[in-house]
Design an enzyme around this catalytic site. Sequence first.
Site, mmCIF file in Angstrom:
data_model
loop_
_atom_site.group_PDB
_atom_site.id
_atom_site.type_symbol
_atom_site.label_atom_id
_atom_site.label_comp_id
_atom_site.label_asym_id
_atom_site.label_seq_id
_atom_site.Cartn_x
_atom_site.Cartn_y
_atom_site.Cartn_z
ATOM 1 N N GLY A 74 35.387 32.967 32.729
ATOM 2 C CA GLY A 74 34.094 33.764 33.157
ATOM 3 C C GLY A 74 34.290 35.420 32.794
ATOM 4 N N SER A 103 33.487 20.410 29.411
ATOM 5 C CA SER A 103 34.524 19.978 28.460
ATOM 6 C C SER A 103 34.896 18.747 27.167
ATOM 7 C CB SER A 103 35.317 19.896 29.545
ATOM 8 O OG SER A 103 36.903 19.152 29.148
ATOM 9 N N TYR A 111 40.014 14.746 36.589
ATOM 10 C CA TYR A 111 39.426 16.178 35.817
ATOM 11 C C TYR A 111 38.210 16.235 35.391
ATOM 12 C CZ TYR A 111 38.628 20.815 33.617
ATOM 13 O OH TYR A 111 37.874 21.087 32.668
ATOM 14 N N ASN A 153 39.770 23.049 23.540
ATOM 15 C CA ASN A 153 40.704 24.318 23.687
ATOM 16 C C ASN A 153 40.928 25.819 23.895
ATOM 17 O OD1 ASN A 153 41.988 21.477 23.049
ATOM 18 N ND2 ASN A 153 43.752 22.068 24.543
#
Length: 351
Positions: A13, A120, A180, A209
């Site tokens: 962020g 993700s 997750y 990653n």
Amino acid sequence: MEILLTGGAGFIGVAVARRLAAAGHGVRVLDALLPAVHPSGRSPELPDGVEFRHGDVRDGAAVERALAGVDAVCHQAAMVGLGLDLDDAPDYVSCNDLGTSVLLSAMARTGVRQLVLAGSMVVYGEGSYRCPEHGEVAPGPRRAADLDAGRFEPPCPRCGAALAPGLVAEEAPGDPRNVYAVTKLAQEQLASAWARASGGRVLTLRYHNVYGPGMPRDTPYAGVASLFRSALARGEAPRVFEDGGQRRDFVHVEDVASANLAALDSVGGRPAGSSRAYNVGSGTVHTVGEMAGELAAAYGGPAPVVTGQYRLGDVRHITADSTRLRSELGWRPEVSFAAGMAEFAAAPLRA
């Protein structure tokens, strides 16, 4: 453009906030400063002109206030990492899915119709594989007995033959392998439902990653690069699980930030009610063992130790085909693997 950046005090962020502010956008950060990520309870230093608001995306009133005067939302807030065990499941679902649903509900009420979502690569499960006899196949979860015996490569689910790993594209079906990952796929589905119902537009960036300066240290929720870097800072050898041959795409945080800028600049031109996903990867494949070795050499620390240990729920190979992001949004990664690891080796980690 005025942008609400959720989770803007986190590792990714902060980099996104810097990039958006430098591009001339107005940025308002909303971050809960959760103790797992911010044990000091303080926000990191943000660029001049970036407004910070302490608030949780699960608090509808706080989110609605933060949306006032906003043109688009860049949603980075999430609980990240594989976690430790199923005791983490309620927190993952609450932070990631409840938080996203509260945000989307507030956006629907306030008329904000542009969203860039931090996704993700974990939504894919294992990456792309090809069997010499059966072509493209999707191996199931690896068995503990095989991992205990050091058989880390997933076999063909039809004939048991050795597989050749490849790059995974956005059309690959979702196959989340841990809590997750399930919550990240649910975030995408919630955002797509919001877009259809409200006439909104959403672009999801599926990060591979991510590494770079400012990663949190010494936490089970950090990425493997941070764990290796933390070990080196303690004078210890990085401990590499399995045989170190796991293939990954390591992408620098500044390249992830530039992908967010490209997505925010283009999301308003998408058709109303639409959603689209983009892989965000460097385009180069390295093994976890190679990354540990490069980082240790750049740091000047002890060489990595390959342990043979494993975590159930980890996947063997997952690497990105980021052609769509490059061709449609004109994005290009700028930080090479060697340069990025050298910088990361010298940069401080976040306490």
